[in-house]
Design a protein around this motif. Structure first.
Motif, PDB file in Angstrom:
ATOM      1  N   ARG A   1       0.843  -1.205   0.000  1.00 50.08           N
ATOM      2  CA  ARG A   1       0.000   0.000   0.000  1.00 50.08           C
ATOM      3  C   ARG A   1       0.875   1.251   0.000  1.00 50.08           C
TER       4      ARG A   1
ATOM      5  N   ILE B   1       1.833   1.986  -3.462  1.00 50.23           N
ATOM      6  CA  ILE B   1       0.701   2.551  -4.202  1.00 50.23           C
ATOM      7  C   ILE B   1       0.527   4.032  -3.876  1.00 50.23           C
TER       8      ILE B   1
ATOM      9  N   LEU C   1      -5.590   3.771 -10.912  1.00 46.21           N
ATOM     10  CA  LEU C   1      -5.025   2.785  -9.984  1.00 46.21           C
ATOM     11  C   LEU C   1      -5.987   2.508  -8.827  1.00 46.21           C
ATOM     12  N   ASN C   2      -6.554   3.560  -8.272  1.00 45.10           N
ATOM     13  CA  ASN C   2      -7.479   3.383  -7.151  1.00 45.10           C
ATOM     14  C   ASN C   2      -8.782   2.726  -7.583  1.00 45.10           C
TER      15      ASN C   2
ATOM     16  N   ARG D   1      -8.014  -0.885  -7.850  1.00 47.73           N
ATOM     17  CA  ARG D   1      -7.889  -1.402  -6.479  1.00 47.73           C
ATOM     18  C   ARG D   1      -9.262  -1.648  -5.862  1.00 47.73           C
TER      19      ARG D   1
ATOM     20  N   GLY E   1     -10.880  -4.639  -7.506  1.00 40.76           N
ATOM     21  CA  GLY E   1     -10.273  -5.870  -7.002  1.00 40.76           C
ATOM     22  C   GLY E   1     -10.789  -6.246  -5.627  1.00 40.76           C
ATOM     23  N   LEU E   2     -10.903  -5.257  -4.756  1.00 37.99           N
ATOM     24  CA  LEU E   2     -11.440  -5.530  -3.419  1.00 37.99           C
ATOM     25  C   LEU E   2     -12.900  -5.973  -3.481  1.00 37.99           C
TER      26      LEU E   2
ATOM     27  N   VAL F   1      -4.814  -7.776  -3.414  1.00 37.32           N
ATOM     28  CA  VAL F   1      -5.108  -6.593  -4.231  1.00 37.32           C
ATOM     29  C   VAL F   1      -4.003  -5.558  -4.093  1.00 37.32           C
ATOM     30  N   SER F   2      -3.523  -5.344  -2.894  1.00 35.36           N
ATOM     31  CA  SER F   2      -2.449  -4.366  -2.696  1.00 35.36           C
ATOM     32  C   SER F   2      -1.188  -4.776  -3.447  1.00 35.36           C
TER      33      SER F   2
ATOM     34  N   ILE G   1      -1.822  -4.222  -7.272  1.00 38.31           N
ATOM     35  CA  ILE G   1      -1.822  -2.816  -7.686  1.00 38.31           C
ATOM     36  C   ILE G   1      -0.423  -2.222  -7.565  1.00 38.31           C
TER      37      ILE G   1
END
Length: 109
Positions: A39, A42, A61-62, A65, A68-69, A92-93, A96
Motif C-alpha cells: 500500500r 501505491i 489505480l485506485n 484497487r 479488485g477488493l 489486491v495491494s 496494484i
C-alpha cells in the motif's frame, strides 16, 4: 521497518496491550502488515503521478484497487472470515503495487 517489527513482535505486543483474549488478531496483523508495504508503494506512486500532472492515472489505480477488493473480499470472507478479508487486501495491494511499478514512462512525464 514497521512491517518487520509487526511480523516479529505482534504476539508480544498484543499480549502486553490487550491480553491473551486478542491472540487471534496476530495473524491478521501480520497479513495486513505485509499488505501495508504494498500500500505504501501505491500511495507513493499516486503522489508521484499527481506531482507530474497525471491525477487521472492515480484515479485509475485506485479504481482498479476498488474493483479488485469488491471482487475478492466477498468470496474470501465467506471462505476464511476475517483472514480472508485480510488476504484479499494483501492480494489486491500486491497486484496494484506491481501494476504501479509497470506504469508506462509516458505517465511520469
Amino acid at each position: 521497518a514497521a512491517a518487520i517489527l509487526i511480523l516479529l513482535f505482534a504476539p508480544t505486543a498484543v499480549h502486553a496491550v490487550a491480553g491473551d483474549s486478542w491472540r487471534a488478531a496476530v495473524p491478521l496483523m501480520r497479513i495486513l502488515a505485509i499488505a501495508m508495504v504494498f500500500r505504501g508503494v501505491i500511495v507513493l506512486a499516486g503522489q508521484l503521478l499527481d506531482a507530474v500532472g497525471h491525477p487521472a492515472w492515480t484515479l485509475r489505480l485506485n479504481a482498479v484497487r476498488l474493483a479488485g477488493l469488491m471482487l475478492l473480499v466477498p468470496p474470501l470472507a465467506a471462505w476464511a472470515g476475517l483472514h480472508g478479508v485480510a488476504l484479499a487486501v494483501l492480494l489486491v495491494s500486491a497486484g496494484i503495487a506491481l501494476l504501479a511499478a509497470q506504469l508506462p514512462p509516458r505517465a511520469l512525464r
